[in-house]
Design a protein around this motif. Structure first.
Motif, PDB file in Angstrom:
ATOM      1  N   VAL A 170      -3.797   3.390   3.864  1.00  0.00           N
ATOM      2  CA  VAL A 170      -4.796   3.557   2.803  1.00  0.00           C
ATOM      3  C   VAL A 170      -4.249   4.476   1.724  1.00  0.00           C
ATOM      4  O   VAL A 170      -4.370   4.188   0.520  1.00  0.00           O
ATOM      5  CB  VAL A 170      -6.128   4.091   3.378  1.00  0.00           C
ATOM      6  CG1 VAL A 170      -7.059   4.572   2.265  1.00  0.00           C
ATOM      7  CG2 VAL A 170      -6.824   3.015   4.208  1.00  0.00           C
ATOM      8  N   LEU A 171      -3.616   5.584   2.123  1.00  0.00           N
ATOM      9  CA  LEU A 171      -3.053   6.517   1.134  1.00  0.00           C
ATOM     10  C   LEU A 171      -2.019   5.841   0.240  1.00  0.00           C
ATOM     11  O   LEU A 171      -2.064   5.978  -0.990  1.00  0.00           O
ATOM     12  CB  LEU A 171      -2.392   7.706   1.839  1.00  0.00           C
ATOM     13  CG  LEU A 171      -3.280   8.829   2.345  1.00  0.00           C
ATOM     14  CD1 LEU A 171      -2.423   9.930   2.957  1.00  0.00           C
ATOM     15  CD2 LEU A 171      -4.142   9.399   1.240  1.00  0.00           C
ATOM     16  N   PHE A 172      -1.088   5.108   0.857  1.00  0.00           N
ATOM     17  CA  PHE A 172      -0.035   4.478   0.065  1.00  0.00           C
ATOM     18  C   PHE A 172      -0.595   3.353  -0.807  1.00  0.00           C
ATOM     19  O   PHE A 172      -0.163   3.184  -1.953  1.00  0.00           O
ATOM     20  CB  PHE A 172       1.102   3.978   0.965  1.00  0.00           C
ATOM     21  CG  PHE A 172       2.057   5.069   1.367  1.00  0.00           C
ATOM     22  CD1 PHE A 172       2.930   5.623   0.443  1.00  0.00           C
ATOM     23  CD2 PHE A 172       2.080   5.553   2.666  1.00  0.00           C
ATOM     24  CE1 PHE A 172       3.802   6.645   0.799  1.00  0.00           C
ATOM     25  CE2 PHE A 172       2.950   6.569   3.035  1.00  0.00           C
ATOM     26  CZ  PHE A 172       3.810   7.122   2.103  1.00  0.00           C
ATOM     27  N   SER A 173      -1.551   2.593  -0.294  1.00  0.00           N
ATOM     28  CA  SER A 173      -2.164   1.515  -1.094  1.00  0.00           C
ATOM     29  C   SER A 173      -2.934   2.092  -2.267  1.00  0.00           C
ATOM     30  O   SER A 173      -2.857   1.583  -3.390  1.00  0.00           O
ATOM     31  CB  SER A 173      -3.097   0.673  -0.225  1.00  0.00           C
ATOM     32  OG  SER A 173      -2.376   0.037   0.796  1.00  0.00           O
ATOM     33  N   TRP A 174      -3.658   3.169  -2.013  1.00  0.00           N
ATOM     34  CA  TRP A 174      -4.427   3.826  -3.068  1.00  0.00           C
ATOM     35  C   TRP A 174      -3.481   4.384  -4.129  1.00  0.00           C
ATOM     36  O   TRP A 174      -3.677   4.165  -5.326  1.00  0.00           O
ATOM     37  CB  TRP A 174      -5.281   4.920  -2.434  1.00  0.00           C
ATOM     38  CG  TRP A 174      -5.910   5.898  -3.369  1.00  0.00           C
ATOM     39  CD1 TRP A 174      -6.384   5.656  -4.625  1.00  0.00           C
ATOM     40  CD2 TRP A 174      -6.133   7.287  -3.128  1.00  0.00           C
ATOM     41  NE1 TRP A 174      -6.888   6.807  -5.169  1.00  0.00           N
ATOM     42  CE2 TRP A 174      -6.760   7.816  -4.270  1.00  0.00           C
ATOM     43  CE3 TRP A 174      -5.890   8.120  -2.042  1.00  0.00           C
ATOM     44  CZ2 TRP A 174      -7.127   9.162  -4.368  1.00  0.00           C
ATOM     45  CZ3 TRP A 174      -6.273   9.449  -2.144  1.00  0.00           C
ATOM     46  CH2 TRP A 174      -6.879   9.960  -3.293  1.00  0.00           C
ATOM     47  N   ALA A 178      -3.835  -0.125  -5.564  1.00  0.00           N
ATOM     48  CA  ALA A 178      -4.491  -1.306  -4.979  1.00  0.00           C
ATOM     49  C   ALA A 178      -6.005  -1.209  -5.070  1.00  0.00           C
ATOM     50  O   ALA A 178      -6.696  -2.229  -5.117  1.00  0.00           O
ATOM     51  CB  ALA A 178      -4.063  -1.484  -3.522  1.00  0.00           C
ATOM     52  N   PHE A 179      -6.540   0.020  -5.097  1.00  0.00           N
ATOM     53  CA  PHE A 179      -7.980   0.235  -5.235  1.00  0.00           C
ATOM     54  C   PHE A 179      -8.205   1.654  -5.737  1.00  0.00           C
ATOM     55  O   PHE A 179      -7.289   2.476  -5.750  1.00  0.00           O
ATOM     56  CB  PHE A 179      -8.717  -0.005  -3.902  1.00  0.00           C
ATOM     57  CG  PHE A 179      -8.090   0.666  -2.723  1.00  0.00           C
ATOM     58  CD1 PHE A 179      -8.306   2.007  -2.447  1.00  0.00           C
ATOM     59  CD2 PHE A 179      -7.248  -0.045  -1.873  1.00  0.00           C
ATOM     60  CE1 PHE A 179      -7.714   2.625  -1.367  1.00  0.00           C
ATOM     61  CE2 PHE A 179      -6.653   0.573  -0.785  1.00  0.00           C
ATOM     62  CZ  PHE A 179      -6.888   1.906  -0.532  1.00  0.00           C
ATOM     63  N   GLY A 180      -9.419   1.946  -6.154  1.00  0.00           N
ATOM     64  CA  GLY A 180      -9.741   3.258  -6.698  1.00  0.00           C
ATOM     65  C   GLY A 180      -9.982   4.284  -5.608  1.00  0.00           C
ATOM     66  O   GLY A 180     -10.223   3.935  -4.445  1.00  0.00           O
ATOM     67  N   PRO A 181      -9.966   5.576  -5.965  1.00  0.00           N
ATOM     68  CA  PRO A 181     -10.130   6.645  -4.985  1.00  0.00           C
ATOM     69  C   PRO A 181     -11.480   6.615  -4.275  1.00  0.00           C
ATOM     70  O   PRO A 181     -11.591   7.043  -3.136  1.00  0.00           O
ATOM     71  CB  PRO A 181      -9.970   7.927  -5.804  1.00  0.00           C
ATOM     72  CG  PRO A 181     -10.170   7.524  -7.223  1.00  0.00           C
ATOM     73  CD  PRO A 181      -9.750   6.096  -7.323  1.00  0.00           C
ATOM     74  N   ALA A 186     -14.197   4.925   2.577  1.00  0.00           N
ATOM     75  CA  ALA A 186     -14.856   3.811   3.265  1.00  0.00           C
ATOM     76  C   ALA A 186     -13.849   2.955   4.017  1.00  0.00           C
ATOM     77  O   ALA A 186     -14.139   2.462   5.114  1.00  0.00           O
ATOM     78  CB  ALA A 186     -15.634   2.961   2.266  1.00  0.00           C
ATOM     79  N   LYS A 187     -12.658   2.790   3.463  1.00  0.00           N
ATOM     80  CA  LYS A 187     -11.628   1.988   4.137  1.00  0.00           C
ATOM     81  C   LYS A 187     -11.159   2.689   5.419  1.00  0.00           C
ATOM     82  O   LYS A 187     -10.934   2.046   6.444  1.00  0.00           O
ATOM     83  CB  LYS A 187     -10.460   1.719   3.184  1.00  0.00           C
ATOM     84  CG  LYS A 187     -10.812   0.721   2.089  1.00  0.00           C
ATOM     85  CD  LYS A 187      -9.628   0.408   1.217  1.00  0.00           C
ATOM     86  CE  LYS A 187      -9.985  -0.567   0.110  1.00  0.00           C
ATOM     87  NZ  LYS A 187     -10.468  -1.845   0.583  1.00  0.00           N
TER      88      LYS A 187
END
Length: 200
Positions: A170-174, A178-181, A186-187
């Protein structure tokens, strides 16, 4: 007498290193990582360029900046899981989300620096002591929560490892956009819920 002198020098060296890391952190936030130079850090810290380089290159100074923030967050909290009543999978997932939230907020405070930090760690070659220590501590906290949710010690430890990998993903995707903070907590909660439910 000799021991006191050595301890005094060690203390002075550490104080200088802290001053350099503090100067770097300020300049990274004010001007950005890429725009900050070693010479500027030296001027801000009131030391020579050689003294800055002895403390570390820019990547090392950035890692130290985040490591200190991570360590401060982690040391600022007590035991994470209160003993007592059994948790549902949903409650466990929310507790795990609460455990990682302060770190997400730390990274969100300056996403550009967080991206550089992630890039440095991904490339390797720099020991992120606090991040490595945090990984062990977080997994232990996750394990305690999952045991409270009814998983055996072995199952909880394996589930904690899985949730930690999900957290890093999630940290690396964020950081990669890939998506907002606002979506990150929630992820992580969803990943924790899935693992907690499948482990029962």
């Amino acid at each position: 007498m000799f021991t006191e002198r050595v301890q005094s020098r060690t203390g002075q060296r550490e104080a200088t290193r802290q001053r350099v890391v503090g100067a770097a952190a300020t300049l990274f936030r004010e001007h950005g990582f890429s725009a900050t130079t070693i010479r500027q850090i030296a001027e801000k810290a009131g030391v020579s360029v050689g003294t800055v380089m002895a403390a570390g290159d820019k990547d090392s100074l950035l890692v130290s900046t985040f490591d200190e923030g991570i360590a401060a967050v982690h040391s600022g909290r007590g035991a994470s899981a209160e003993a007592g009543s059994r948790l549902t999978a949903e409650q466990a997932a929310r507790r795990i989300e609460a455990l990682v939230l302060p770190f997400l907020e730390l990274f969100e405070a300056d996403l550009d620096l967080a991206r550089h930090y992630g890039s440095v760690l991904f490339r390797g070659g720099h020991d992120a002591a606090a991040m490595n220590g945090l990984a062990s501590a977080l997994k232990a906290e996750f394990t305690a929560v999952l045991e409270q949710a009814g998983l055996s010690a072995d199952d909880a430890a394996q589930a904690a490892e899985t949730i930690h990998f999900a957290y890093l993903g999630v940290l690396f995707s964020w950081a990669g956009g890939a998506f907002g903070p606002e979506s990150a907590p929630a992820k992580i909660r969803a990943a924790a819920l899935s693992v907690a439910e499948s482990g029962r």
